[in-house]
Design an enzyme around this catalytic site. Structure first.
Site, mmCIF file in Angstrom:
data_model
loop_
_atom_site.group_PDB
_atom_site.id
_atom_site.type_symbol
_atom_site.label_atom_id
_atom_site.label_comp_id
_atom_site.label_asym_id
_atom_site.label_seq_id
_atom_site.Cartn_x
_atom_site.Cartn_y
_atom_site.Cartn_z
ATOM 1 N N CYS A 1 0.871 -1.180 0.000
ATOM 2 C CA CYS A 1 0.000 0.000 0.000
ATOM 3 C C CYS A 1 0.906 1.228 0.000
ATOM 4 C CB CYS A 1 -0.902 0.003 1.233
ATOM 5 S SG CYS A 1 -1.960 1.463 1.359
ATOM 6 N N GLY B 1 -0.087 3.849 2.433
ATOM 7 C CA GLY B 1 0.139 3.240 3.753
ATOM 8 C C GLY B 1 1.602 3.247 4.131
HETATM 9 N N1 LIG Z 1 -7.557 1.634 0.043
HETATM 10 C C1 LIG Z 1 -7.119 3.033 -0.073
HETATM 11 C C2 LIG Z 1 -6.930 3.404 -1.565
HETATM 12 C C3 LIG Z 1 -5.778 2.648 -2.216
HETATM 13 C C4 LIG Z 1 -4.472 2.929 -1.514
HETATM 14 C C5 LIG Z 1 -3.316 1.969 -1.812
HETATM 15 N N2 LIG Z 1 -3.588 0.906 -2.749
HETATM 16 C C6 LIG Z 1 -2.054 2.760 -2.183
HETATM 17 O O1 LIG Z 1 -1.202 2.238 -2.919
HETATM 18 O O2 LIG Z 1 -1.916 3.901 -1.650
HETATM 19 C C7 LIG Z 1 -8.192 3.945 0.553
HETATM 20 O O3 LIG Z 1 -9.354 3.538 0.610
HETATM 21 O O4 LIG Z 1 -7.825 5.053 0.975
#
Ligand SMILES: N[C@H](CCC[C@H](N)C(=O)O)C(=O)O
Length: 298
Positions: free
Chosen positions: A238, A241
């Site tokens: 992520c 993340g």
């Molecule tokens: N699930 C995240 C969006 C995708 C983030 C993640 N796939 C990345 O690479 O930043 C949210 O609802 O804020």
């Protein structure tokens, strides 16, 4: 409704990418959910839609839909795939590329070695920016960071400030553009991500839900990270993340920038100067095809 799509991933966080520049793509939450379905659809963590920019200081608009159909503010791994997509599809030869997201414009730079670095925008730690309802809670202060006691027993109510210590996660809340709650664990491999992750994601104190990060400190410039993502469940990596975990770790006095973030899908490198975040990491184009989205039954 037949759409061309490109399947891509950034460190194992996988995407269906749609070109809404050359054709009109009427993507709805329902269609996003069907496309993302692992059995009945193409399968992806998120659906990325590239559209013409709606503001003069951007080259394209970049929209993100989680696999549950929710449209969100940002996706870091997706941003790296986005810049590779617009160049491979011949939509631009600019470098860097400016992408319009829900909260502003981010700058994406395709480097000679094929890696992509992304200006991820600013970071906010105040609960109101996340948003996080901190009412009735007293944070623990560590370095410059606030650690909030979150009741992760699974029976939390909005005003429950007296969580059982055995079921309390001490989280740092961070807004990259999207919301994150990061906790430090001894070992990501044994951390109860599958149980605590959804309890954090759906905790009543996060009115727009939240991405739940589990960070193991390896040394001052390396962490291991697992993220139970809002609207997608645990992903192999992520990007936002990773940014949230590094910013939280630096504020807690545990990390020094730049930090290598070891995820289950690959390594992301995060730089943070206290304001702006930069992320670099791998991307891959896996295949291209077409799909009749309205014929999907998921
Ligand atoms: N699930 C995240 C969006 C995708 C983030 C993640 N796939 C990345 O690479 O930043 C949210 O609802 O804020």
């Amino acid at each position: 409704m037949h759409w061309k799509f490109t399947k891509m991933h950034g460190a194992g966080n996988d995407f269906v990418v749609l070109d809404g520049v050359r054709e009109t793509i009427a993507l709805t939450p329902e269609r996003a959910r069907k496309l993302a379905h692992r059995q009945f659809g193409v399968g992806a963590d998120q659906i990325l839609l590239v559209e013409p920019a709606t503001r003069a200081d951007a080259d394209f608009r970049y929209r993100i839909f989680n696999s549950d159909g929710s449209e969100v503010e940002h996706c870091g791994n997706g941003a790296r795939c986005f810049v590779r997509f617009v160049r491979e599809q011949g939509l631009t030869d600019r470098n860097p590329v400016r992408a319009e997201i829900a909260t502003g414009v981010i700058t994406l730079d395709l480097r000679d070695d094929g890696s992509v670095s992304v200006e991820m925008g600013s970071t906010r730690f105040d609960p109101a920016s996340v948003p996080f309802d901190a009412s009735g809670l007293t944070p623990r202060i560590e370095g410059e960071a606030e650690l909030w006691p979150l009741d992760v027993s699974g029976t939390a109510t909005p005003d429950d400030a007296n969580a059982d210590p055995a079921h309390t996660a001490w989280v740092t809340v961070v807004a990259i553009s999207n919301p994150h709650a990061v906790q430090v664990v001894d070992d990501v491999d044994t951390a109860p991500v599958a149980i605590v992750g959804p309890r954090v994601e759906h905790h009543p104190r996060f009115p727009r839900r939240v991405n739940a990060g589990f960070m193991q400190i390896v040394d001052r410039q390396q962490i291991r990270l697992r993220v139970y993502e809002r609207g997608a469940g645990e992903t192999l990596a992520c990007g936002t993340g990773a940014c949230a975990a590094v910013a939280a770790g630096i504020r807690r006095g545990l990390l020094d920038s730049p930090v290598q973030v070891h995820t289950r899908g690959g390594i992301l490198t995060i730089d943070w100067d206290g304001a702006q975040l930069r992320m670099a990491g791998p991307t891959q184009t896996v295949f291209e095809s077409t799909v009749d989205v309205d014929a999907l039954i998921g």
